[in-house]
Design a protein around this motif. Structure first.
Motif, PDB file in Angstrom:
ATOM      1  N   SER A   1      32.078  45.020  37.487  1.00  0.00           N
ATOM      2  CA  SER A   1      33.308  44.795  36.716  1.00  0.00           C
ATOM      3  C   SER A   1      33.508  45.797  35.591  1.00  0.00           C
ATOM      4  CB  SER A   1      33.319  43.372  36.140  1.00  0.00           C
ATOM      5  OG  SER A   1      32.236  43.193  35.251  1.00  0.00           O
ATOM      6  N   ASP A   2      32.419  46.383  35.105  1.00  0.00           N
ATOM      7  CA  ASP A   2      32.534  47.336  34.001  1.00  0.00           C
ATOM      8  C   ASP A   2      33.069  48.695  34.435  1.00  0.00           C
ATOM      9  OD1 ASP A   2      31.514  45.459  32.297  1.00  0.00           O
ATOM     10  OD2 ASP A   2      29.447  46.203  32.409  1.00  0.00           O
ATOM     11  N   VAL A   3      32.985  48.989  35.739  1.00  0.00           N
ATOM     12  CA  VAL A   3      33.348  50.339  36.176  1.00  0.00           C
ATOM     13  C   VAL A   3      34.543  50.375  37.135  1.00  0.00           C
ATOM     14  CG1 VAL A   3      31.085  51.376  35.820  1.00  0.00           C
ATOM     15  CG2 VAL A   3      31.577  50.232  37.987  1.00  0.00           C
ATOM     16  N   ILE A   4      35.083  49.224  37.491  1.00  0.00           N
ATOM     17  CA  ILE A   4      36.242  49.238  38.385  1.00  0.00           C
ATOM     18  C   ILE A   4      37.527  49.028  37.594  1.00  0.00           C
ATOM     19  CG2 ILE A   4      34.913  48.435  40.376  1.00  0.00           C
ATOM     20  CD1 ILE A   4      36.272  45.708  39.955  1.00  0.00           C
ATOM     21  N   ASP A   5      38.622  49.463  38.172  1.00  0.00           N
ATOM     22  CA  ASP A   5      39.924  49.353  37.511  1.00  0.00           C
ATOM     23  C   ASP A   5      40.707  48.123  37.956  1.00  0.00           C
ATOM     24  OD1 ASP A   5      40.169  52.057  36.018  1.00  0.00           O
ATOM     25  OD2 ASP A   5      39.449  52.595  38.010  1.00  0.00           O
ATOM     26  N   SER A   6      40.457  47.647  39.175  1.00  0.00           N
ATOM     27  CA  SER A   6      41.216  46.498  39.664  1.00  0.00           C
ATOM     28  C   SER A   6      40.439  45.744  40.739  1.00  0.00           C
ATOM     29  CB  SER A   6      42.572  46.951  40.214  1.00  0.00           C
ATOM     30  OG  SER A   6      42.399  48.011  41.138  1.00  0.00           O
ATOM     31  N   ASN A   7      40.686  44.445  40.775  1.00  0.00           N
ATOM     32  CA  ASN A   7      40.098  43.560  41.770  1.00  0.00           C
ATOM     33  C   ASN A   7      41.194  43.010  42.667  1.00  0.00           C
ATOM     34  OD1 ASN A   7      37.242  43.191  41.581  1.00  0.00           O
ATOM     35  ND2 ASN A   7      37.515  42.099  39.642  1.00  0.00           N
ATOM     36  N   PHE A   8      40.959  43.007  43.962  1.00  0.00           N
ATOM     37  CA  PHE A   8      41.878  42.393  44.915  1.00  0.00           C
ATOM     38  C   PHE A   8      41.101  41.340  45.696  1.00  0.00           C
ATOM     39  CE2 PHE A   8      43.446  46.541  43.864  1.00  0.00           C
ATOM     40  CZ  PHE A   8      44.796  46.297  43.598  1.00  0.00           C
ATOM     41  N   LEU A   9      41.571  40.093  45.598  1.00  0.00           N
ATOM     42  CA  LEU A   9      40.812  38.969  46.127  1.00  0.00           C
ATOM     43  C   LEU A   9      41.632  38.178  47.136  1.00  0.00           C
ATOM     44  CD1 LEU A   9      40.639  38.255  42.521  1.00  0.00           C
ATOM     45  CD2 LEU A   9      38.412  38.189  43.563  1.00  0.00           C
ATOM     46  N   THR A  10      40.939  37.556  48.083  1.00  0.00           N
ATOM     47  CA  THR A  10      41.625  36.673  49.024  1.00  0.00           C
ATOM     48  C   THR A  10      41.601  35.230  48.524  1.00  0.00           C
ATOM     49  OG1 THR A  10      39.578  36.587  50.327  1.00  0.00           O
ATOM     50  CG2 THR A  10      41.285  38.126  51.055  1.00  0.00           C
ATOM     51  N   THR A  11      41.373  35.083  47.227  1.00  0.00           N
ATOM     52  CA  THR A  11      41.513  33.805  46.509  1.00  0.00           C
ATOM     53  C   THR A  11      42.421  34.070  45.324  1.00  0.00           C
ATOM     54  OG1 THR A  11      39.237  33.178  47.090  1.00  0.00           O
ATOM     55  CG2 THR A  11      40.261  31.974  45.277  1.00  0.00           C
ATOM     56  N   SER A  12      43.224  33.084  44.935  1.00  0.00           N
ATOM     57  CA  SER A  12      44.076  33.281  43.765  1.00  0.00           C
ATOM     58  C   SER A  12      43.223  33.426  42.508  1.00  0.00           C
ATOM     59  CB  SER A  12      45.020  32.084  43.601  1.00  0.00           C
ATOM     60  OG  SER A  12      45.791  32.218  42.424  1.00  0.00           O
ATOM     61  N   PRO A  13      43.367  34.519  41.745  1.00  0.00           N
ATOM     62  CA  PRO A  13      42.557  34.707  40.532  1.00  0.00           C
ATOM     63  C   PRO A  13      42.717  33.583  39.518  1.00  0.00           C
ATOM     64  CG  PRO A  13      43.622  36.762  41.147  1.00  0.00           C
ATOM     65  CD  PRO A  13      44.218  35.695  42.020  1.00  0.00           C
ATOM     66  N   ASP A  14      43.915  32.951  39.471  1.00  0.00           N
ATOM     67  CA  ASP A  14      44.101  31.890  38.480  1.00  0.00           C
ATOM     68  C   ASP A  14      43.378  30.596  38.842  1.00  0.00           C
ATOM     69  OD1 ASP A  14      45.755  30.724  40.385  1.00  0.00           O
ATOM     70  OD2 ASP A  14      47.605  31.331  39.408  1.00  0.00           O
TER      71      ASP A  14
END
Length: 266
Positions: free
Chosen positions: A46-59
């Motif tokens: 998480s410290d070195v990436i710019d964005s996360n794309f998930l197949t679960t809703s982040p909220d």
């Protein structure tokens, strides 16, 4: 997972304009499989990436940093992969479902506990006069590749059932194999896929008995079954296809304004 965060950090240091995105498609439900392991995996870089794309809703997840760009993406469909149109033909099996104990793992693990097996066994018991085609249960081994494709080609409906409790928007890529090939997709309403699809495009069930009733009804109503299968496939392939998902990842990671309307992103 094979690339360490140190490697990514060094790449960032050497190339100041480099953008790194992470696509994470494993379950992140507290009551699902491998939660702690998967949580650690997604947070590791998480410290070195710019964005996360998930197949679960982040909220629906409480552990992701608000400082990062976290987005839901659907499992993408592709017209070169989802080539069947089961809604156009008669099928001898009513409900298809397949589980395994690991991606492309050829056989079931002994002693493995899977809550989906209990669900399937209860469903079959209370749903009479319906022909199920089930793999990965009762010592019927998992199926893959061409065998999988030939088997799913003969089913009216597909059960989109994931391990653990349903969580907002999560599904394995099983969903694309079902709806993308023109089967009626049977899905837990707690996934909240009703935000994207109507009951004319998917079948949402509240519980075991509700699912049983809806399967029984559809198994006898070919006109309705074919209509839902057709409308579901057409919508999924139009709005959840691989080109749109790939473009969304590029747009959000690079901060590009795009006129495309992504129905999964408000």
């Amino acid at each position: 997972d094979m690339i360490s965060k140190d490697i990514l950090y060094n790449l960032k240091k050497d190339y100041s304009n480099l953008k790194i995105a992470q696509w994470f498609l494993d379950p992140l439900n507290k009551n699902g499989p491998d939660f702690q392991k998967n949580k650690k995996r997604i947070l590791d870089k998480s410290d070195v990436i710019d964005s996360n794309f998930l197949t679960t809703s982040p909220d629906a997840l409480g552990f992701l940093s608000n400082k990062k760009l976290n987005y839901f993406i659907p499992n993408p469909s592709d017209q070169s992969m989802e080539t069947l149109n089961n809604y156009k033909k008669d099928c001898s099996n009513d409900v298809f479902f397949a589980l395994s104990h690991g991606v492309h793992r050829g056989v079931l693990k002994s002693g493995k506990i899977d809550d989906r097996i209990n669900f399937i066994e209860k469903l079959r018991k209370i749903t009479s006069n319906v022909k199920f085609d089930i793999y990965g249960v009762d010592k019927v081994q998992p199926i893959w590749a061409d065998h999988y494709f030939k088997t799913i080609a003969n089913a009216k409906m597909g059960l989109n059932l994931s391990r653990g409790e349903a969580i907002k928007y999560y599904s394995s890529d099983r969903i694309t194999q079902i709806i993308g090939n023109g089967l009626v997709c049977l899905i837990d309403q707690k996934t909240e896929y009703g935000d994207f699809f109507s009951n004319k495009e998917m079948v949402f069930y509240k519980n075991l008995s509700d699912l049983s009733e809806k399967i029984s009804k559809l198994s006898k109503d070919e006109k309705l079954r074919k209509s839902i299968g057709k409308k579901g496939k057409e919508k999924y392939m139009k709005y959840f296809n691989s080109k749109l998902v790939a473009q969304f990842i590029i747009d959000k990671t690079l901060g590009i304004e795009n006129k495309n309307k992504y129905i999964w992103h408000k």
